[in-house]
Enzyme design. Structure first.
Site, PDB file in Angstrom:
ATOM      1  N   HIS A 130       0.867  -1.176   0.000  1.00  0.00           N
ATOM      2  CA  HIS A 130       0.000   0.000   0.000  1.00  0.00           C
ATOM      3  C   HIS A 130       0.907   1.230   0.000  1.00  0.00           C
ATOM      4  CE1 HIS A 130      -3.954  -1.835   1.786  1.00  0.00           C
ATOM      5  NE2 HIS A 130      -3.592  -2.396   0.650  1.00  0.00           N
ATOM      6  N   CYS A 140      -1.810  -0.509   7.422  1.00  0.00           N
ATOM      7  CA  CYS A 140      -0.987   0.703   7.459  1.00  0.00           C
ATOM      8  C   CYS A 140      -1.126   1.426   8.793  1.00  0.00           C
ATOM      9  CB  CYS A 140      -1.330   1.593   6.273  1.00  0.00           C
ATOM     10  SG  CYS A 140      -1.008   0.758   4.689  1.00  0.00           S
ATOM     11  N   GLU A 175       1.371   3.693   2.064  1.00  0.00           N
ATOM     12  CA  GLU A 175       2.084   3.953   3.312  1.00  0.00           C
ATOM     13  C   GLU A 175       3.206   2.952   3.523  1.00  0.00           C
ATOM     14  OE1 GLU A 175      -2.285   5.132   3.782  1.00  0.00           O
ATOM     15  OE2 GLU A 175      -1.177   3.426   2.950  1.00  0.00           O
ATOM     16  N   SER A 232      -7.399   7.645   3.854  1.00  0.00           N
ATOM     17  CA  SER A 232      -7.388   7.125   5.218  1.00  0.00           C
ATOM     18  C   SER A 232      -6.671   5.773   5.254  1.00  0.00           C
ATOM     19  CB  SER A 232      -8.835   6.975   5.700  1.00  0.00           C
ATOM     20  OG  SER A 232      -8.887   6.506   7.019  1.00  0.00           O
ATOM     21  N   CYS A 284      -5.545   2.034   5.970  1.00  0.00           N
ATOM     22  CA  CYS A 284      -6.250   0.798   6.290  1.00  0.00           C
ATOM     23  C   CYS A 284      -5.722   0.208   7.603  1.00  0.00           C
ATOM     24  CB  CYS A 284      -6.072  -0.209   5.156  1.00  0.00           C
ATOM     25  SG  CYS A 284      -4.387  -0.903   5.102  1.00  0.00           S
TER      26      CYS A 284
END
Length: 145
Positions: free
Chosen positions: A50, A82, A52, A77, A79
């Site tokens: 992802h 992350c 991040e 936002s 998950c």
């Protein structure tokens, strides 16, 4: 617009240009970007990259004291995965571009002392709404549905 959010949006656009999911992230310590990344699950056939996580990987090894001075910017936002990394490394603040198209465990992060700033940036929302409408299967795969 905040220059760090812009850098995260630029990362999201790189991911989109390369056929991926358009989410971007930057890690900022003492007013400097120390790492940047974008979602690369599709491009690298990864289960964990992802935005991040890619950003953390690209930041390299940091000391706990560095993370405690950090702010994570993400266009979306974070998950559960992350958010777990945010908690693991003790990052005190997360700036979220938007949480309209997806909202991670924000209340849990707050309950653990993480400061969240949700910007609801229109460009972040537009990028995700467009991607989700064109690629519902890829999006559902990315969020584990």
């Amino acid at each position: 617009m905040d220059k760090f959010l812009k850098a995260a949006i630029d990362e999201a656009k790189i991911g989109m240009k390369n056929g991926g999911i358009p989410i971007g992230s930057v890690l900022v310590i003492d007013g400097e970007i120390v790492g940047r990344g974008h979602n690369q699950r599709i491009q690298k056939g990864s289960s964990v990259l992802h935005a991040e996580m890619d950003c953390f990987e690209n930041s390299g090894r940091l000391k706990a004291s560095d993370y405690r001075r950090a702010t994570l910017y993400s266009t979306l936002s974070p998950c559960d995965m992350c958010s777990g990394a945010v908690l693991l490394y003790g990052i005190p603040k997360v700036i979220i571009g938007e949480n309209k198209t997806f909202s991670g465990p924000e209340e849990y992060l707050k309950s653990r002392g993480v400061e969240l700033e949700i910007l609801n940036n229109s460009e972040c929302v537009q990028i995700m709404e467009s991607f989700i409408s064109k690629n519902p299967e890829l999006w559902n795969e990315d969020i584990g549905e």
